[in-house]
Structure formats: structure tokens, C-alpha cells
Scaffold this motif. Structure first.
Motif, PDB file in Angstrom:
ATOM      1  N   SER A 182       0.974  -1.350   0.305  1.00  0.00           N
ATOM      2  CA  SER A 182      -0.303   0.138   0.049  1.00  0.00           C
ATOM      3  C   SER A 182       0.852   1.772   0.209  1.00  0.00           C
ATOM      4  O   SER A 182       1.989   1.798   1.263  1.00  0.00           O
ATOM      5  CB  SER A 182      -0.983   0.032   1.292  1.00  0.00           C
ATOM      6  N   GLN A 183       0.781   2.434  -0.756  1.00  0.00           N
ATOM      7  CA  GLN A 183       1.688   3.001  -0.903  1.00  0.00           C
ATOM      8  C   GLN A 183       0.868   3.555  -0.489  1.00  0.00           C
ATOM      9  O   GLN A 183       1.967   4.738   0.888  1.00  0.00           O
ATOM     10  CB  GLN A 183       1.435   4.260  -2.249  1.00  0.00           C
ATOM     11  N   ALA A 184      -0.395   4.201   0.862  1.00  0.00           N
ATOM     12  CA  ALA A 184      -0.429   4.866   1.789  1.00  0.00           C
ATOM     13  C   ALA A 184       0.053   4.456   2.636  1.00  0.00           C
ATOM     14  O   ALA A 184       0.363   5.410   3.517  1.00  0.00           O
ATOM     15  CB  ALA A 184      -2.320   5.146   1.855  1.00  0.00           C
ATOM     16  N   SER A 185      -0.036   3.352   3.806  1.00  0.00           N
ATOM     17  CA  SER A 185       0.715   2.690   4.418  1.00  0.00           C
ATOM     18  C   SER A 185       1.995   2.924   4.444  1.00  0.00           C
ATOM     19  O   SER A 185       2.793   3.643   5.907  1.00  0.00           O
ATOM     20  CB  SER A 185       0.475   0.992   4.144  1.00  0.00           C
ATOM     21  N   ARG A 186       2.739   2.910   3.835  1.00  0.00           N
ATOM     22  CA  ARG A 186       4.180   3.168   3.289  1.00  0.00           C
ATOM     23  C   ARG A 186       4.353   5.043   3.073  1.00  0.00           C
ATOM     24  O   ARG A 186       5.346   5.300   3.697  1.00  0.00           O
ATOM     25  CB  ARG A 186       4.464   3.437   1.173  1.00  0.00           C
ATOM     26  N   ASP A 187       3.289   5.274   2.913  1.00  0.00           N
ATOM     27  CA  ASP A 187       3.494   7.115   2.653  1.00  0.00           C
ATOM     28  C   ASP A 187       3.641   7.835   4.195  1.00  0.00           C
ATOM     29  O   ASP A 187       3.693   8.232   5.041  1.00  0.00           O
ATOM     30  CB  ASP A 187       3.153   7.728   2.102  1.00  0.00           C
ATOM     31  N   TRP A 188       2.633   7.278   4.850  1.00  0.00           N
ATOM     32  CA  TRP A 188       2.641   7.186   6.964  1.00  0.00           C
ATOM     33  C   TRP A 188       3.618   6.492   7.321  1.00  0.00           C
ATOM     34  O   TRP A 188       3.484   7.195   8.476  1.00  0.00           O
ATOM     35  CB  TRP A 188       1.364   6.038   6.632  1.00  0.00           C
ATOM     36  N   HIS A 189       4.076   5.484   7.324  1.00  0.00           N
ATOM     37  CA  HIS A 189       5.437   5.532   7.459  1.00  0.00           C
ATOM     38  C   HIS A 189       6.670   6.369   7.671  1.00  0.00           C
ATOM     39  O   HIS A 189       7.365   5.963   8.269  1.00  0.00           O
ATOM     40  CB  HIS A 189       5.547   3.922   7.772  1.00  0.00           C
ATOM     41  N   ARG A 190       6.658   7.301   6.658  1.00  0.00           N
ATOM     42  CA  ARG A 190       7.886   7.425   6.454  1.00  0.00           C
ATOM     43  C   ARG A 190       8.834   8.933   7.239  1.00  0.00           C
ATOM     44  O   ARG A 190       9.809   8.522   7.572  1.00  0.00           O
ATOM     45  CB  ARG A 190       8.085   8.975   5.192  1.00  0.00           C
ATOM     46  N   ALA A 230       9.164   7.880  10.248  1.00  0.00           N
ATOM     47  CA  ALA A 230       9.502   6.809  11.412  1.00  0.00           C
ATOM     48  C   ALA A 230      10.751   6.117  10.357  1.00  0.00           C
ATOM     49  O   ALA A 230      11.184   5.487  10.945  1.00  0.00           O
ATOM     50  CB  ALA A 230       8.600   5.666  11.688  1.00  0.00           C
ATOM     51  N   LYS A 231      10.908   6.760   9.515  1.00  0.00           N
ATOM     52  CA  LYS A 231      11.674   5.902   8.816  1.00  0.00           C
ATOM     53  C   LYS A 231      12.682   6.211   8.127  1.00  0.00           C
ATOM     54  O   LYS A 231      12.842   8.152   8.082  1.00  0.00           O
ATOM     55  CB  LYS A 231      11.719   5.164   7.089  1.00  0.00           C
ATOM     56  N   ASP A 232      14.535   6.354   7.777  1.00  0.00           N
ATOM     57  CA  ASP A 232      15.031   7.556   7.549  1.00  0.00           C
ATOM     58  C   ASP A 232      15.788   7.244   5.523  1.00  0.00           C
ATOM     59  O   ASP A 232      14.482   6.856   5.185  1.00  0.00           O
ATOM     60  CB  ASP A 232      16.104   6.934   7.531  1.00  0.00           C
ATOM     61  N   GLN A 233      16.992   7.967   5.315  1.00  0.00           N
ATOM     62  CA  GLN A 233      16.258   8.382   3.912  1.00  0.00           C
ATOM     63  C   GLN A 233      16.433   7.485   2.660  1.00  0.00           C
ATOM     64  O   GLN A 233      15.935   6.777   2.061  1.00  0.00           O
ATOM     65  CB  GLN A 233      17.441   9.027   3.610  1.00  0.00           C
ATOM     66  N   TYR A 234      16.248   6.077   3.570  1.00  0.00           N
ATOM     67  CA  TYR A 234      16.527   4.586   2.626  1.00  0.00           C
ATOM     68  C   TYR A 234      15.635   4.071   2.976  1.00  0.00           C
ATOM     69  O   TYR A 234      15.291   2.380   1.959  1.00  0.00           O
ATOM     70  CB  TYR A 234      18.007   4.066   2.573  1.00  0.00           C
ATOM     71  N   GLY A 235      14.362   3.728   3.608  1.00  0.00           N
ATOM     72  CA  GLY A 235      13.206   3.525   3.947  1.00  0.00           C
ATOM     73  C   GLY A 235      13.461   2.208   4.645  1.00  0.00           C
ATOM     74  O   GLY A 235      12.365   1.416   4.979  1.00  0.00           O
ATOM     75  N   LYS A 236      14.178   2.793   6.134  1.00  0.00           N
ATOM     76  CA  LYS A 236      14.170   1.750   7.090  1.00  0.00           C
ATOM     77  C   LYS A 236      14.533   2.315   8.444  1.00  0.00           C
ATOM     78  O   LYS A 236      14.872   2.995   8.519  1.00  0.00           O
ATOM     79  CB  LYS A 236      15.910   0.434   7.159  1.00  0.00           C
ATOM     80  N   THR A 237      13.904   1.782   9.723  1.00  0.00           N
ATOM     81  CA  THR A 237      13.926   2.590  11.323  1.00  0.00           C
ATOM     82  C   THR A 237      15.122   2.863  11.439  1.00  0.00           C
ATOM     83  O   THR A 237      16.093   1.680  10.913  1.00  0.00           O
ATOM     84  CB  THR A 237      12.995   1.399  12.235  1.00  0.00           C
ATOM     85  N   PRO A 238      15.272   3.461  10.943  1.00  0.00           N
ATOM     86  CA  PRO A 238      16.896   4.190  12.376  1.00  0.00           C
ATOM     87  C   PRO A 238      16.824   3.092  13.284  1.00  0.00           C
ATOM     88  O   PRO A 238      16.497   2.924  14.408  1.00  0.00           O
ATOM     89  CB  PRO A 238      16.852   5.703  12.667  1.00  0.00           C
ATOM     90  N   ASP A 239      18.164   3.428  13.491  1.00  0.00           N
ATOM     91  CA  ASP A 239      18.781   2.580  14.800  1.00  0.00           C
ATOM     92  C   ASP A 239      18.723   2.680  16.488  1.00  0.00           C
ATOM     93  O   ASP A 239      19.062   4.195  16.405  1.00  0.00           O
ATOM     94  CB  ASP A 239      20.665   2.482  14.480  1.00  0.00           C
ATOM     95  N   GLY A 240      18.121   2.306  17.337  1.00  0.00           N
ATOM     96  CA  GLY A 240      17.887   3.206  18.074  1.00  0.00           C
ATOM     97  C   GLY A 240      16.345   3.660  18.490  1.00  0.00           C
ATOM     98  O   GLY A 240      16.237   3.993  19.425  1.00  0.00           O
ATOM     99  N   LEU A 241      15.822   4.513  17.333  1.00  0.00           N
ATOM    100  CA  LEU A 241      14.586   4.354  17.167  1.00  0.00           C
ATOM    101  C   LEU A 241      13.177   3.836  18.360  1.00  0.00           C
ATOM    102  O   LEU A 241      13.291   2.316  17.537  1.00  0.00           O
ATOM    103  CB  LEU A 241      13.586   5.094  15.499  1.00  0.00           C
ATOM    104  N   ASP A 242      12.658   4.280  18.845  1.00  0.00           N
ATOM    105  CA  ASP A 242      11.681   3.763  19.877  1.00  0.00           C
ATOM    106  C   ASP A 242      10.166   3.588  18.748  1.00  0.00           C
ATOM    107  O   ASP A 242       9.578   4.397  18.073  1.00  0.00           O
ATOM    108  CB  ASP A 242      10.478   4.067  21.201  1.00  0.00           C
ATOM    109  N   HIS A 243       9.876   2.475  17.655  1.00  0.00           N
ATOM    110  CA  HIS A 243       8.540   2.322  16.894  1.00  0.00           C
ATOM    111  C   HIS A 243       7.895   2.416  17.478  1.00  0.00           C
ATOM    112  O   HIS A 243       6.885   3.532  16.725  1.00  0.00           O
ATOM    113  CB  HIS A 243       9.470   0.706  16.368  1.00  0.00           C
ATOM    114  N   GLU A 244       7.226   2.335  18.810  1.00  0.00           N
ATOM    115  CA  GLU A 244       6.548   2.321  18.718  1.00  0.00           C
ATOM    116  C   GLU A 244       5.788   3.749  18.890  1.00  0.00           C
ATOM    117  O   GLU A 244       4.483   4.120  18.924  1.00  0.00           O
ATOM    118  CB  GLU A 244       5.691   1.743  19.951  1.00  0.00           C
TER     119      GLU A 244
END
Length: 379
Positions: free
Chosen positions: A260-268, A270-284
Motif C-alpha cells: 500500500s502506497q498509503a501505508s508506505r507514506d504514513w510510515h515515512r 519513522a524511516k530514514d532516507q533509505y526507507g528503514k527504521t533508524p537504529d535506536g528508534l522507539d518504533h512504537e
């Protein structure tokens, strides 16, 4: 996490069940071994985890795999990108999978070749294929591939979310401009061994480099179409246009942000420039903040997933599409909640007009063709 809702019991669903009675169904990627490793009580103990019971907090167990009509399952020995001892961790996960085979021999058969899926289907069992998810498990030793093969590993995903010494990830800064010289040797050795090369997680440059080097068909074990959802883990059209020439298979995955592009955009946020969760980020905490500002997370759905299958089939042909759920005990799309849902997926495609022949290819026929081709090239 919620259990799958009851399916729509219409003619399409009845036809899907009938099709899966005769045609083998194969799922190209599932992270159950890592889920068992992280489980609070089990901590990697298969017996304590107890696969015979339904785990409502997860998505994969024996009752729901059997309800899903699986004949073949690729389980991953996932290796975290920054693990200090990647080879040791991979071996521990392989040992865990071998324990699953030992404890549940009535349910699982070792998956070592295409013929094991056919045999498992006839026996009412599931062929369990062991894979490595992250080539860092080699510790830069080419001969480690031979040892993993001898332990029963039949597929390796070249990297995960981080680039490493010889392979660039789709979700990290490049370190090698694709595959290094050693990385290309890895591809050649995997071809010689009869081990499937998996291009899920790699950068587009690595995809092209591999297609230039390999003498065998390859998999994307859990990736979707970039044109429908611009997550960097999905496959761009210029690569898709080479898949048929390689005779490979793209196994569309259930991960919401890849559908889902909408889900992808919603998460941006919480993601770094490469599309993954940065180290140490409290995801919740990060997701709670996004929800406060942007509202609830958009849901991915079974119909949206089937849009990816339709697109892939049109772009690269029905001979080159498969299923790779990437179930890993997290949030799944509506209609694709757990391993019991595969008949409902097939039913949705029947409603869309897919032929029986093309559905049999998607369910497992294309995967079996690649497995047989890779085995045939083994030296």
C-alpha cells in the motif's frame, strides 16, 4: 495481530480449495524461526513454543499452515545485519529448523529438491526448505556456502536491510556499487552448488549485477512491484523486464508497506532516507506520534495485494510470479492475517478471472520450475 476472518464461502472459494487439493502451494518466505527465537518464554526452544497450538499473537503454526493447504514452506535463518557473530547465529537458526523437522516429522518433510514438494503433497505433509536471510552469514568465506548446503540450506538472500562487505542493500547506502568481485563469486558458487540466489532486499544495481552473472534462474522471495508502491524493497520495472529472460520468479509479499502506497507514506516519518527504521528508534513511540498527527495507520488489503500480482503477471508473464508471504508475527494486511489465508487469496484471483493453469503456476508451479532448473545446473 488478529486471527484471519472467516472466508467468503462462495463458488470461487470452493474452486480455490479444489485447486489446492491437486496443485502444490509453496510460500517463499516465512520468519517463524526468528519468532521462536524472540518468543519471551520459548527463547528458541521449539518444544516450549509448541507449534501444534494456534498462536493468536502470531501468524504461523501447524494448524493454520495445514488449513492454508501448504505443500512447501521456505523458512528463513534470518541474521540481523549488525549481529557480531553472523555465522554462529545462522547456525543456531538452522539448528532450530532441524529441530522442527525432528519434532514434527509427521507434518514436515526436509525440503532439499523440487521432488520433495511433490512427495510432501502426496503424503499430506509440508516440505520445509531452510534458507539463510543475509549473506553476512558467510563471514566472507566462500567455502561456507558448501557447508550450509550440506546442512540442507537451499536458498540464500544476499543481504538484509544493511549493505555489507560484498553486497549493497536496497535500504542502505551503497558500499560496493552493487556486487563486489567476491559477491559475484558468491553467485557463481551458489550456481555450482545448486543453491537458489534470492534478490529480495538487494539494491537494483545488485539485481542487475546478479542477472549479468548468474547461469541459473533467481528468486525475489518477498518483494512487490515498485511501480505500485515505491518502497525501495520492491522491484523496479527495468529489473522486472529482465526476469523472463532469466526464467526467474518474483514472489509477491504481504508486508503492508510494500503493498500500500498509503501505508508506505504514513510510515515515512519513522524511516530514514533509505526507507528503514533508524537504529535506536522507539518504533512504537514513533508510530504513536505519527498517528497523533496523521491519524490511524492506513491498512493494506488482500485486493491491493492482488493488484500487485495482476501487475506482475501483465509485466513479466504468469510464468514468473509466485507467493512469498514474509509472515513474521507483526501487522499483516486485511484478508492476509495468517497462514490459513492462502485459499482466500486464490479465490480472490479466481474472481478476477485468473485461469486454473495460471493459478497453478502462481501457487507453486513456477517455484518448482526454478528449483528444478537450479538443481540441474549443480556441478
Amino acid at each position: 495481530m488478529a486471527l484471519a476472518k472467516p472466508p467468503i464461502h462462495d463458488n470461487a472459494y470452493a474452486a480455490a480449495l479444489a485447486l489446492l487439493e491437486r496443485a502444490p502451494l509453496i510460500d517463499g518466505h516465512n520468519d517463524l524461526p526468528y519468532v521462536i527465537r524472540l518468543a519471551r518464554e520459548a527463547k528458541g526452544d521449539v518444544g516450549v513454543y509448541d507449534l501444534t497450538k494456534i498462536h493468536a499473537e502470531g501468524d504461523t503454526d501447524i494448524p493454520r499452515m495445514q488449513a492454508g493447504k501448504l505443500a512447501g514452506q521456505f523458512f528463513a535463518a534470518y541474521v540481523p545485519p549488525k549481529h557480531p557473530k553472523p555465522a554462529g547465529f545462522a547456525l543456531a537458526q538452522i539448528a532450530l529448523m532441524r529441530d522442527i523437522l525432528k519434532r514434527h516429522a509427521d507434518v514436515f518433510r526436509p525440503g532439499l529438491s523440487a521432488s520433495d514438494v511433490i512427495a510432501a503433497k502426496a503424503e499430506g505433509r509440508i516440505a520445509l526448505f531452510m534458507t539463510i536471510e543475509n549473506g553476512s552469514a558467510l563471514d566472507n568465506e566462500l567455502d561456507a556456502l558448501d557447508a550450509y548446503y550440506d546442512l540442507g540450506v537451499r536458498l540464500m538472500t544476499l543481504c538484509h536491510n544493511d549493505s555489507h562487505d560484498w553486497c549493497d542493500s536496497a535500504t542502505d547506502a551503497p558500499r560496493n556499487d552493487g556486487l563486489s568481485a567476491f559477491g559475484k563469486d558468491v553467485i557463481r558458487r551458489m550456481n555450482r552448488l545448486g543453491m537458489v540466489v534470492d534478490l529480495a532486499h538487494v539494491s537494483p544495481k545488485v539485481m542487475h549485477d546478479t542477472l549479468d552473472v548468474t547461469s541459473a534462474p533467481v528468486f525475489w522471495s518477498h518483494s512487490n512491484a515498485f511501480s505500485l508502491c515505491d518502497h525501495p524493497r520492491n522491484v523496479p520495472d527495468d529489473v522486472l523486464d529482465r526476469v523472463a529472460g532469466n526464467d526467474g520468479v518474483v514472489m509477491a509479499t504481504f508486508v503492508p508497506d510494500f503493498i500500500s502506497q498509503a501505508s508506505r507514506d504514513w510510515h515515512r516519518p519513522a524511516k530514514d532516507q533509505y526507507g528503514k527504521t533508524p537504529d535506536g528508534l522507539d518504533h512504537e513511540k514513533a508510530e504513536a506520534e505519527i498517528a497523533r498527527k496523521a491519524g490511524p495507520r492506513p491498512k493494506a488489503t488482500l485486493p491491493q495485494y492482488c493488484d500487485h500480482l495482476d501487475y506482475l503477471a501483465r509485466r513479466i508473464g504468469h510464468d514468473h510470479v509466485g507467493i512469498g508471504s514474509d509472515f513474521f508475527g507483526w501487522i499483516n494486511p486485511d484478508g492476509l492475517e495468517d497462514t490459513s489465508v492462502f485459499p482466500a487469496l486464490i479465490a480472490e484471483l479466481i474472481r478476477r478471472g485468473w485461469s486454473e493453469a495460471d493459478l497453478e503456476k502462481l501457487a507453486g508451479g513456477n517455484t518448482l520450475r526454478v528449483l528444478a532448473a537450479v538443481e540441474a545446473l549443480r556441478i
